[in-house]
Write an enzyme that holds these catalytic residues in place. Structure first.
Site, short mmCIF file in Angstrom:
data_model
loop_
_atom_site.label_atom_id
_atom_site.label_comp_id
_atom_site.label_asym_id
_atom_site.label_seq_id
_atom_site.Cartn_x
_atom_site.Cartn_y
_atom_site.Cartn_z
N GLU A 1 0.86 -1.29 0.00
CA GLU A 1 -0.06 -0.02 0.01
C GLU A 1 1.02 1.23 0.16
O GLU A 1 0.08 2.30 -0.17
CB GLU A 1 -1.06 -0.17 1.17
CG GLU A 1 -2.15 -1.33 1.15
CD GLU A 1 -2.77 -1.16 2.25
OE1 GLU A 1 -4.06 -1.75 2.24
OE2 GLU A 1 -2.41 -0.75 3.44
N ASP B 1 -11.64 -5.77 -3.02
CA ASP B 1 -12.57 -6.97 -2.74
C ASP B 1 -14.13 -6.48 -2.35
O ASP B 1 -14.25 -5.33 -2.17
CB ASP B 1 -12.04 -8.03 -1.97
CG ASP B 1 -12.02 -7.38 -0.36
OD1 ASP B 1 -13.17 -7.58 0.43
OD2 ASP B 1 -10.98 -6.93 0.00
#
EC number: 3.2.2.9
Length: 233
Positions: free
Chosen positions: A12, A201
């Site tokens: 990230e 997701d």
């Protein structure tokens, strides 16, 4: 102006770290700080580790030692709202904990005692983000959405987890594992903050497969959006 940027995982923060010039690395209590510049702005980038405690620890160290004037959280999230797709970006105007229950003492579900029930993203940063991303996503198959993000110390994928979150937060847009803790620390230090996450997701029973497959896409999408925002701060 010093801008603090926080991501939980190496994936990230990698693109942001690679975008920095004159990088200095400092490790404090397991939290990895990278100090440099992005888009001609002084930046302290933190890889905090996963979960609320790691996020709170790292944000506190950042606030105390580096004195950022703004804190931005980058990373991935699970989409909960209808119409969200992998790669969409969520900009949080409000944050709450999804696994705090002190309602027996009169608090709202999700509210830590003596703290707000919701943490509000900075209105000025939100306005800038809205203006930038309207143009940025105009020709993209993905989109930016704004709304409530709920933080849990669990990876959300089961129907029973969904039911609890939707019962107490019917307007939830996305779920993740650090943002409300970052927001709480920023609130206590009186530092303006903004949460910008990309959907990796859809917080369902395929979430683990989707997360592993799309974490790099989500991280890139979130980081790219933050770099665009930095150009205007």
């Amino acid at each position: 102006m010093t801008i603090g940027i926080i991501g939980a995982m190496e994936e990230e923060v990698e693109l942001l770290k690679n975008s920095m010039s004159s990088v200095e690395e400092i490790v404090i209590g397991g939290a990895k700080f990278y100090i440099g510049e992005i888009a001609s702005k002084e930046v302290v980038l933190l890889e905090s580790g996963i979960g609320k405690v790691n996020a709170a620890l790292g944000t506190t160290l950042m606030a105390d030692r580096f004195k950022p004037e703004v804190i931005i959280n980058t990373g991935s999230a699970g989409g909960m709202a209808e119409g969200l797709a992998v790669g969409d970006v969520i900009i949080s105007d409000r944050l709450a904990y999804g696994d705090v229950d002190v309602t027996e003492f009169g608090y709202t579900y999700g509210q830590v005692p003596r703290m707000p029930a919701f943490y509000q993203g900075d209105a000025v940063l939100l306005k800038k983000a809205e203006t930038i991303y309207r143009e940025y996503f105009a020709t993209s198959e993905n989109k930016a959405v704004y709304g409530l993000v709920v933080t849990n110390d669990s990876f959300i994928m089961r129907p029973d987890q969904h039911e609890i979150i939707r019962t107490f937060f019917p307007d939830v847009k996305a779920v993740e594992m650090e943002a409300a803790a970052i927001a709480q620390v920023a609130y206590q230090f009186d530092i303006p903050f903004l949460i910008i996450r990309a959907i990796s997701d859809l917080a369902n029973q395929e979430a683990t497969i989707s997360f592993d497959e799309f974490i790099h896409l989500a991280a890139k999408q979130s980081a790219t959006c933050i770099i665009e925002l930095l150009k205007t701060i």
